[in-house]
Design an enzyme around this catalytic site. Structure first.
Site, PDB file in Angstrom:
ATOM      1  N   TYR A  34       0.593  -1.432  -0.019  1.00 57.55           N
ATOM      2  CA  TYR A  34      -0.005  -0.119   0.034  1.00 57.55           C
ATOM      3  C   TYR A  34       0.921   1.274  -0.007  1.00 57.55           C
ATOM      4  O   TYR A  34       1.330   1.825   1.057  1.00 57.55           O
ATOM      5  CB  TYR A  34      -1.082  -0.126   1.129  1.00 57.55           C
ATOM      6  CG  TYR A  34      -2.135  -0.787   0.627  1.00 57.55           C
ATOM      7  CD1 TYR A  34      -2.457  -1.149  -0.372  1.00 57.55           C
ATOM      8  CD2 TYR A  34      -3.224  -1.346   1.822  1.00 57.55           C
ATOM      9  CE1 TYR A  34      -3.796  -2.019  -0.811  1.00 57.55           C
ATOM     10  CE2 TYR A  34      -4.412  -2.007   1.436  1.00 57.55           C
ATOM     11  CZ  TYR A  34      -4.526  -2.415   0.382  1.00 57.55           C
ATOM     12  OH  TYR A  34      -5.673  -3.199  -0.077  1.00 57.55           O
ATOM     13  N   ASP A  54     -11.490  -9.230   3.937  1.00 55.07           N
ATOM     14  CA  ASP A  54     -12.837  -9.299   3.370  1.00 55.07           C
ATOM     15  C   ASP A  54     -13.329 -10.559   2.826  1.00 55.07           C
ATOM     16  O   ASP A  54     -14.689 -10.813   3.032  1.00 55.07           O
ATOM     17  CB  ASP A  54     -12.837  -8.186   2.270  1.00 55.07           C
ATOM     18  CG  ASP A  54     -12.866  -6.842   2.505  1.00 55.07           C
ATOM     19  OD1 ASP A  54     -12.720  -6.372   3.772  1.00 55.07           O
ATOM     20  OD2 ASP A  54     -13.464  -6.083   1.516  1.00 55.07           O
ATOM     21  N   ASP A 109      -2.521 -16.813  -3.725  1.00 52.93           N
ATOM     22  CA  ASP A 109      -3.668 -17.260  -4.530  1.00 52.93           C
ATOM     23  C   ASP A 109      -4.022 -18.667  -4.222  1.00 52.93           C
ATOM     24  O   ASP A 109      -5.632 -18.743  -3.978  1.00 52.93           O
ATOM     25  CB  ASP A 109      -3.378 -17.246  -6.111  1.00 52.93           C
ATOM     26  CG  ASP A 109      -1.784 -17.734  -6.341  1.00 52.93           C
ATOM     27  OD1 ASP A 109      -1.114 -18.041  -5.385  1.00 52.93           O
ATOM     28  OD2 ASP A 109      -1.437 -17.871  -7.507  1.00 52.93           O
ATOM     29  N   ASP A 135      -5.760  -6.861   3.517  1.00 52.78           N
ATOM     30  CA  ASP A 135      -6.888  -6.261   3.372  1.00 52.78           C
ATOM     31  C   ASP A 135      -7.682  -7.221   2.699  1.00 52.78           C
ATOM     32  O   ASP A 135      -9.019  -7.429   3.073  1.00 52.78           O
ATOM     33  CB  ASP A 135      -6.684  -5.207   2.894  1.00 52.78           C
ATOM     34  CG  ASP A 135      -7.523  -4.168   2.916  1.00 52.78           C
ATOM     35  OD1 ASP A 135      -8.534  -4.259   3.350  1.00 52.78           O
ATOM     36  OD2 ASP A 135      -7.560  -2.880   1.736  1.00 52.78           O
ATOM     37  N   LYS A 168       3.804 -14.600  -1.826  1.00 53.81           N
ATOM     38  CA  LYS A 168       3.913 -14.815  -3.425  1.00 53.81           C
ATOM     39  C   LYS A 168       5.208 -14.945  -3.813  1.00 53.81           C
ATOM     40  O   LYS A 168       5.743 -14.179  -4.589  1.00 53.81           O
ATOM     41  CB  LYS A 168       3.108 -13.786  -4.020  1.00 53.81           C
ATOM     42  CG  LYS A 168       2.949 -13.982  -5.722  1.00 53.81           C
ATOM     43  CD  LYS A 168       1.641 -15.078  -5.751  1.00 53.81           C
ATOM     44  CE  LYS A 168       1.755 -15.271  -7.338  1.00 53.81           C
ATOM     45  NZ  LYS A 168       1.027 -16.585  -7.602  1.00 53.81           N
TER      46      LYS A 168
HETATM   47  C1  IPM Z   1      -9.282  -1.463   5.347  1.00 56.52           C
HETATM   48  C2  IPM Z   1      -9.657  -0.445   4.361  1.00 56.52           C
HETATM   49  C3  IPM Z   1      -8.818   0.827   4.178  1.00 56.52           C
HETATM   50  C4  IPM Z   1      -7.169   0.208   3.867  1.00 56.52           C
HETATM   51  C5  IPM Z   1      -9.236   1.888   3.403  1.00 56.52           C
HETATM   52  C6  IPM Z   1     -10.392   2.289   3.776  1.00 56.52           C
HETATM   53  C7  IPM Z   1      -8.160   3.232   3.315  1.00 56.52           C
HETATM   54  O1  IPM Z   1      -9.669  -1.221   3.094  1.00 56.52           O
HETATM   55  O2  IPM Z   1      -8.916  -0.971   6.253  1.00 56.52           O
HETATM   56  O3  IPM Z   1      -9.680  -2.587   5.325  1.00 56.52           O
HETATM   57  O4  IPM Z   1      -7.047   0.415   2.492  1.00 56.52           O
HETATM   58  O5  IPM Z   1      -6.444  -0.156   4.613  1.00 56.52           O
HETATM   59 MG    MG Z   2     -10.376  -3.219   3.401  1.00 54.31          MG
END
Ligand code: IPM
Ligand code: MG
Length: 354
Positions: free
Chosen positions: A132, A246, A218, A242, A185
């Site tokens: 990031y 999710d 992956d 991240d 990876k």
């Molecule tokens: C997270 C989010 C954040 C990130 C965004 C909102 C900036 O995706 O914390 O899961 O990228 O870290």
């Molecule tokens: Mg996120």
């Protein structure tokens, strides 16, 4: 008296943060702890009032606090000049060196229609560097365009950050099912994720009771879906963590169920793993569970600090228990197949705390 910060955020932020502070306050009252919330400007509203999504008065107040609750924020929806820069949540993580983003994903109740009914994993996400690029620079931007048709990004992997997140993962696993999977990876990103893998494997030698394996990100993602019970703790760099969190949150029932804290050794911030869901904002239909459980994680973290009050850990247990009982009773928001509004669900949790 416990003082905690509250940053409402954007989109569904105000609704779900309000749910979480009401629930936390009641749980704390149940263990005779009084809490004073310090609501601080943050997000789009703060841009209007202070010219910044993370204004100076908010930072100087946060400096004085051990912990706070951060609502989801939507920097993609901010005016142009605030978009290409470091997201305000990322800026807070960086300023307070909240290097560990702990993201459990667990199917809480049989009444939740989950893709993986028996998921119970914790993603331990490195929170300060990795892929990031917005968080990687002391000065300047880690993403840049030498021409309108070329975009470059800078990844940063350090031994220090990899080591400290690895210790978090192994300590956590030692108290759970004693298994750590390292996401990498290395068949492509040999230097960056290779350093991360090597450091994590070296750290693993200090935890002989915890089994360890490295896995390509992956293949790991596929196996998390096909064999969820193979996983206990997953340690990952920032972007992999991240994305995986999710995925895991959705597998456990809904992204709206996935809590997290961002922690250093001295500060912690409760923050749901999901985003600000602007499409459903203000409609009283968002699932507040992730935010409520994130607040519980914050209380448990505070209890575990050297001078921590054990009662805060009891309050955290009571919140989790109340949420589970409400879900078991078949009450839930639309994302998990229910029909309860955000506020009605919250009232049920408050009642369950009685
Ligand atoms: C997270 C989010 C954040 C990130 C965004 C909102 C900036 O995706 O914390 O899961 O990228 O870290
Ligand atoms: Mg996120």
């Amino acid at each position: 008296m416990l003082a905690l910060g509250v940053l409402l955020g954007d989109g569904i932020g105000p609704e779900i943060v309000d749910a979480s502070t009401r629930v936390a306050e009641k749980a704390l009252a149940g263990v005779a702890v009084e809490v004073r919330w310090r609501e601080l400007p943050f997000g789009l509203e703060a841009i209007g009032d202070f010219g910044s999504p993370l204004p100076e008065p908010t930072l100087s107040e946060l400096d004085e606090l051990p912990g706070w609750i951060l609502g989801p924020h939507d920097n993609a929806g901010y005016p142009e000049q605030f978009r290409g820069t470091l997201s305000p949540g990322g800026a807070i993580r960086k300023r307070y060196n909240l290097f560990a983003n702990i993201r459990p994903a667990r199917t809480l109740s049989a009444s939740v229609r989950a893709l993986c009914p028996d998921l119970d994993v914790v993603i331990v996400r490195e929170n300060t560097e990795g892929f990031y690029a917005d968080r990687n620079m002391y000065d300047g931007a880690g993403e840049f365009m030498p021409t309108p048709d070329i975009a470059l990004a800078v990844a940063v992997f350090t031994r220090t950050a990899s080591e400290r997140i690895a210790h978090q993962a192994f300590q956590l696993a030692a108290a759970r099912r004693k298994s750590v999977t390292i996401a990498h990876k290395t068949n492509v990103l040999t230097k960056t994720t290779g350093l991360f893998l090597d450091v994590c494997l070296t750290v693993s030698e200090s935890y002989p009771d915890v089994e360890v394996r490295g896995e390509h990100i992956d293949a790991l993602a596929a196996r998390l879906v096909s064999h969820p019970r193979d996983f206990d703790v997953i340690v990952a760099e920032n972007m992999f963590g991240d994305i995986l969190s999710d995925l895991a949150g959705q597998l456990s029932g809904s992204l709206g169920m996935a809590p997290s804290i961002n922690a250093s050794h001295t500060h912690a911030m409760a923050q749901a793993a999901h985003g600000s869901a602007p499409d459903i904002a203000g409609r009283d239909i968002a699932n507040p569970v992730a935010m409520i459980l994130s607040a519980a994680m914050l209380l448990r973290w505070l209890a575990g600090q050297e001078d921590g009050t054990p009662a805060l850990g009891v309050a955290a247990d009571n919140i989790e228990d109340a949420v589970r009982r409400v879900l078991d009773a078949g009450v839930g928001t639309a994302d998990i197949g229910g029909s309860a509004s955000t506020s009605a669900f919250t009232e049920h949790v408050l009642a369950a705390l009685d």
